[in-house]
Write an enzyme that holds these catalytic residues in place. Structure first.
Site, PDB file in Angstrom:
ATOM      1  N   THR A  42      19.683  -3.896   1.408  1.00 44.92           N
ATOM      2  CA  THR A  42      18.834  -2.699   0.347  1.00 44.92           C
ATOM      3  C   THR A  42      17.381  -2.868   0.500  1.00 44.92           C
ATOM      4  O   THR A  42      16.836  -4.058   0.476  1.00 44.92           O
ATOM      5  CB  THR A  42      19.353  -3.042  -1.106  1.00 44.92           C
ATOM      6  OG1 THR A  42      18.586  -1.805  -1.673  1.00 44.92           O
ATOM      7  CG2 THR A  42      18.953  -4.273  -1.711  1.00 44.92           C
ATOM      8  N   VAL A  43      16.754  -1.649   0.790  1.00 46.27           N
ATOM      9  CA  VAL A  43      15.335  -1.844   0.813  1.00 46.27           C
ATOM     10  C   VAL A  43      14.656  -2.289  -0.767  1.00 46.27           C
ATOM     11  O   VAL A  43      13.464  -2.335  -0.885  1.00 46.27           O
ATOM     12  CB  VAL A  43      14.443  -0.519   1.202  1.00 46.27           C
ATOM     13  CG1 VAL A  43      14.922  -0.491   2.576  1.00 46.27           C
ATOM     14  CG2 VAL A  43      15.381   0.535   0.431  1.00 46.27           C
ATOM     15  N   ASP A  44      15.475  -1.863  -1.670  1.00 43.47           N
ATOM     16  CA  ASP A  44      15.243  -1.895  -2.965  1.00 43.47           C
ATOM     17  C   ASP A  44      14.912  -3.552  -3.529  1.00 43.47           C
ATOM     18  O   ASP A  44      14.488  -3.747  -4.684  1.00 43.47           O
ATOM     19  CB  ASP A  44      16.082  -1.351  -4.083  1.00 43.47           C
ATOM     20  CG  ASP A  44      16.224  -0.102  -3.945  1.00 43.47           C
ATOM     21  OD1 ASP A  44      15.191   0.579  -3.467  1.00 43.47           O
ATOM     22  OD2 ASP A  44      17.248   0.764  -3.834  1.00 43.47           O
ATOM     23  N   MET A  56       9.064   4.074  -2.745  1.00 40.10           N
ATOM     24  CA  MET A  56      10.359   4.106  -3.078  1.00 40.10           C
ATOM     25  C   MET A  56      10.321   3.125  -4.312  1.00 40.10           C
ATOM     26  O   MET A  56       9.418   2.132  -4.467  1.00 40.10           O
ATOM     27  CB  MET A  56      11.258   3.813  -1.974  1.00 40.10           C
ATOM     28  CG  MET A  56      11.589   5.208  -1.153  1.00 40.10           C
ATOM     29  SD  MET A  56      12.785   4.735   0.142  1.00 40.10           S
ATOM     30  CE  MET A  56      13.140   6.360   0.648  1.00 40.10           C
ATOM     31  N   ARG A  94      12.840   3.393  -7.691  1.00 38.04           N
ATOM     32  CA  ARG A  94      13.592   4.113  -8.732  1.00 38.04           C
ATOM     33  C   ARG A  94      13.263   3.291  -9.931  1.00 38.04           C
ATOM     34  O   ARG A  94      12.873   3.783 -11.173  1.00 38.04           O
ATOM     35  CB  ARG A  94      14.816   5.141  -8.680  1.00 38.04           C
ATOM     36  CG  ARG A  94      14.984   6.144  -9.317  1.00 38.04           C
ATOM     37  CD  ARG A  94      14.299   7.057  -8.907  1.00 38.04           C
ATOM     38  NE  ARG A  94      14.707   8.515  -9.519  1.00 38.04           N
ATOM     39  CZ  ARG A  94      14.017   9.418  -9.751  1.00 38.04           C
ATOM     40  NH1 ARG A  94      12.722   9.766  -9.198  1.00 38.04           N
ATOM     41  NH2 ARG A  94      14.395  10.712 -10.296  1.00 38.04           N
ATOM     42  N   TYR A 128      11.584   8.748   3.692  1.00 34.40           N
ATOM     43  CA  TYR A 128      12.417   7.868   4.681  1.00 34.40           C
ATOM     44  C   TYR A 128      11.611   7.301   5.623  1.00 34.40           C
ATOM     45  O   TYR A 128      12.008   6.285   6.261  1.00 34.40           O
ATOM     46  CB  TYR A 128      13.460   9.016   5.195  1.00 34.40           C
ATOM     47  CG  TYR A 128      14.647   9.554   4.280  1.00 34.40           C
ATOM     48  CD1 TYR A 128      14.871   8.616   3.155  1.00 34.40           C
ATOM     49  CD2 TYR A 128      15.301  10.471   4.804  1.00 34.40           C
ATOM     50  CE1 TYR A 128      16.178   8.959   2.606  1.00 34.40           C
ATOM     51  CE2 TYR A 128      16.422  11.039   3.878  1.00 34.40           C
ATOM     52  CZ  TYR A 128      16.705  10.287   2.918  1.00 34.40           C
ATOM     53  OH  TYR A 128      17.729  10.743   2.054  1.00 34.40           O
ATOM     54  N   LEU A 129      10.557   7.653   5.932  1.00 33.91           N
ATOM     55  CA  LEU A 129       9.728   7.193   7.126  1.00 33.91           C
ATOM     56  C   LEU A 129       9.335   5.589   6.760  1.00 33.91           C
ATOM     57  O   LEU A 129       9.351   4.740   7.484  1.00 33.91           O
ATOM     58  CB  LEU A 129       8.265   7.712   7.228  1.00 33.91           C
ATOM     59  CG  LEU A 129       8.028   9.014   8.377  1.00 33.91           C
ATOM     60  CD1 LEU A 129       9.059   9.931   7.767  1.00 33.91           C
ATOM     61  CD2 LEU A 129       6.851   9.633   8.035  1.00 33.91           C
ATOM     62  N   GLN A 130       9.223   5.250   5.240  1.00 30.89           N
ATOM     63  CA  GLN A 130       9.083   4.033   5.064  1.00 30.89           C
ATOM     64  C   GLN A 130      10.274   2.925   5.254  1.00 30.89           C
ATOM     65  O   GLN A 130      10.185   1.911   5.587  1.00 30.89           O
ATOM     66  CB  GLN A 130       8.435   3.880   3.586  1.00 30.89           C
ATOM     67  CG  GLN A 130       9.669   4.239   2.694  1.00 30.89           C
ATOM     68  CD  GLN A 130       8.871   4.213   1.258  1.00 30.89           C
ATOM     69  OE1 GLN A 130       8.464   3.604   0.569  1.00 30.89           O
ATOM     70  NE2 GLN A 130       9.031   5.581   0.855  1.00 30.89           N
ATOM     71  N   ARG A 131      11.444   3.439   5.037  1.00 28.27           N
ATOM     72  CA  ARG A 131      12.603   2.519   5.210  1.00 28.27           C
ATOM     73  C   ARG A 131      13.346   2.812   6.446  1.00 28.27           C
ATOM     74  O   ARG A 131      14.387   1.917   6.977  1.00 28.27           O
ATOM     75  CB  ARG A 131      13.635   2.823   4.381  1.00 28.27           C
ATOM     76  CG  ARG A 131      14.654   4.092   4.394  1.00 28.27           C
ATOM     77  CD  ARG A 131      15.852   4.138   3.341  1.00 28.27           C
ATOM     78  NE  ARG A 131      16.515   5.103   3.605  1.00 28.27           N
ATOM     79  CZ  ARG A 131      17.634   5.850   3.017  1.00 28.27           C
ATOM     80  NH1 ARG A 131      17.550   5.525   1.769  1.00 28.27           N
ATOM     81  NH2 ARG A 131      18.347   6.595   3.488  1.00 28.27           N
TER      82      ARG A 131
END
Lengths: 419, 419
Positions: A139-141, A187, A189, A294-297
């Site tokens: 997960t990118v989070d 990103m 949240r 989305y470009l970042q992930r």
């Protein structure tokens, strides 16, 4: 008697390196002569018996897969209900696994997926078809519990830090006569992990970004504006990293609270344009803002080597755990040293991982609420270290692969679920 | 008698490679033992006699400068008025050049700068202080006349093509249960060069991006929505590249025409959120949008090798032309062959360059108005070819340099101009 097959599925938002995990799973299983099926579009494909035969993919394709962003077999946003609410769905899953002689199920996702993995491993045993389920972190989070960090996060962190540094050099050179405030929305949240990574762009005190706005810190308009003004007056410009999850003191998302369009709908933009407008109205500065979304992930071209290696390592370990008979575990990253940075992979019980959320530690945010601390830097910096660029072809584009994704012949009746 | 000095200044929006040109100017002049001064913040610094002594910078700094984005000496958005309107400003410029024994002036910018360069070369001769002025091309907009392409464009083109390819892989993997329409907004207020470059992401027919919205093609809402719908129904998702300069049939910018905020102001966002809202309202699809803004033109980490080489070559040629006694010319890129791609640098008269704008050729846009043609591809593809990554340091960030920018002692009275 058949030796059994391994099923791999991707879940939730994809990352720049989830396919490195997929490639490691396939590569490791091939070395052990274990056939790998993949579920198309994650758990949806597993329920629908929409399976992919990965043996049709060449070694070259799997090699390129290691450095291809997105989720090669399709992922999904679909949370299985609880066992009590929808037992039939779990039974269907077990029926699919049984029909295809699947002994090992590797589920590559975040918190929800860890929970789902746990339940599948439990009900299989109840229904007399024990399948070894391994959760694989992604997960990118960066909000998974137990593991020191999550594959996918290091690369989005590197993208963010490098982009902030680059765009700030741009703004710095123009600020005498043009843009004075630049806002990048990232990103996150619920937690400010990615926003914090933006802080790595500053090699020394005073370097951009000058302000980081965390979802953990309620937005104080006056204080923010005063900071922006002071920064512009001191250094000529101000770079702001804003988390999409930024909230006002009433607990509302700033991106939704501020503005409405001509039809009265809440503005569908992000927090960056809201902040930009505020800066313009109250301070009169020329601004620009960016929202890489989305470009970042998906920025595999700028993946962190640490991240790419860890994504591979969890995939490899997941297969090894499964074949060694382990069940309901997840290979997690254990940091054994900050400097030099050292890590290893260990199995953790899915019960410890499932449904917990790792928050950004309080001591990672500086006292004034607008920056990161030395502790944050110590944790974050190794995660963006190193490069692992894709191969570029003669046309100037990376050698990203689209797999054949050949379907496995269905054996069961059709099963409908909502998209 | 002093041998004279060379003055270099950057103008207008910076690019990922304008500092490669600066590095080439300094490197080439150093080899010829010619001292180089730089104007701080472009022509503003030249007028204010705010000059930088580049001899204070180490060879290592100039080497790192070659791969550092932004404008190292500061650039500006400041257009000199015409000779008739503000002769005093031109006279001041000549006085500054004379006071610092500047015999050669290299002005690195776009259309306006070429015009300014021309005028300075003329008035110097009129005032009895002949200075050799060389325009040096630079702009991400690729709209300079005569030159085949503009240094700065190839890198933003590569960033755009790679980012579109990457984000599309992300969307493709999620579309079964999540985002179905993804919109990337790119720079290009007046011409669709960067939007066209997004089209390079598609290696074969049907690959994303599925729709490109050019400023050259009036936006037709119904046709656009029908295309989006058909694409989603056919391939499951739709990637749209939208130029910030997109206009409706009434000739208004879409980014300004659509929506107003709660205060009645035109929404300050871009065209991407306007399109996204339309897709949601009329088609009901889940969307995401990205607006990379300055990230696209400062992404030195993903520079095109062709672009970086050309940026260097025009800087080197500019010094050579100047020292050879040429005046009022610009080194331009001449393409001698598409395949294999070959180019050379030649001098072009500034009169031919100044105040002309190179439009995107009509035959670069496909008949339906939503894509690029083979001719566009033939032109664009060599410009994004090759990589020229920066050096990364141990902290995971590129080795971007901030120069000392030591001031030259002033010799003239203070001269005020508005910021």
């Amino acid at each position: 008697m058949s030796q059994g097959k391994l099923l791999y599925a991707q879940s939730g938002g994809v990352t720049a390196v989830i396919n490195a995990t997929a490639a490691a799973v396939i590569d490791t299983a091939r070395r052990r002569k274990v056939p790998v099926l993949a579920a198309r579009n994650g758990i949806i494909g597993a329920l629908r018996e929409d399976l992919i035969d990965t043996s049709k993919e060449s070694a070259a394709a799997i090699k390129a897969l290691r450095r291809t962003p997105g989720g090669a077999f399709g992922s999904c946003r679909y949370k299985l209900k609880s066992l009590e609410q929808n037992r039939a769905q779990y039974e269907r899953l077990i029926a699919v696994l049984k029909a295809h002689d699947i002994r090992w199920f590797l589920y590559n996702g975040g918190n929800d997926s860890a929970d789902t993995s746990l339940k599948i491993s439990q009900i299989g045993r109840e229904l007399g078809y024990p399948v070894n389920v391994i959760g694989v972190p992604k997960t990118v989070d960066n909000d998974l519990a137990v593991t020191d960090c999550c594959p996918g996060f290091g690369s989005v962190a590197k993208y963010t830090a490098v982009s902030v540094a680059e765009a700030s050099l741009d703004v710095e050179s123009m600020c005498a006569s043009s843009t004075k405030v630049f806002i990048v929305e990232v990103m996150g949240r619920h937690a400010g992990w990615i926003a914090a990574a933006g802080g790595l762009a500053a090699r020394k005190a005073g370097d951009p970004p000058h302000l980081i706005l965390f979802p953990e810190v309620a937005f104080d308009e006056d204080a923010f504006l005063a900071r922006v003004k002071a920064t512009v007056e001191r250094v000529g410009y101000c770079t702001v990293v804003a988390s999409e999850g930024l909230k006002n003191t009433a607990g509302q998302f700033l991106a939704e609270a501020g503005t409405r369009d001509a039809f009265g709908h809440a503005q569908l933009g992000g927090v960056a344009p809201v902040l930009a407008q505020l800066v313009k109205q109250k301070l009169g500065y020329k601004y620009h803002w960016a929202l890489p979304d989305y470009l970042q992930r998906s920025a595999r071209h700028l993946a962190s080597k640490t991240d790419a290696e860890q994504a591979w390592a969890v995939g490899k370990a997941a297969v090894e755990y499964a074949l060694a008979g382990r069940n309901a575990v997840m290979p997690v990253i254990v940091r054994t040293s900050d400097a030099p940075y050292r890590w290893k992979i260990e199995p953790a019980s899915l019960e410890r991982v499932a449904n917990h959320e790792k928050k950004l530690p309080k001591n990672f945010i500086s006292r004034d609420g607008y920056g990161i601390t030395a502790a944050a830097r110590r944790y974050l910096e190794p995660l963006i270290r190193g490069e692992d660029p894709p191969t570029y072809l003669r046309d100037g584009l990376p050698d990203y692969v689209r797999l054949k994704n050949a379907a496995v012949r269905r054996k069961l009746p059709r099963y409908d679920i909502a998209d």
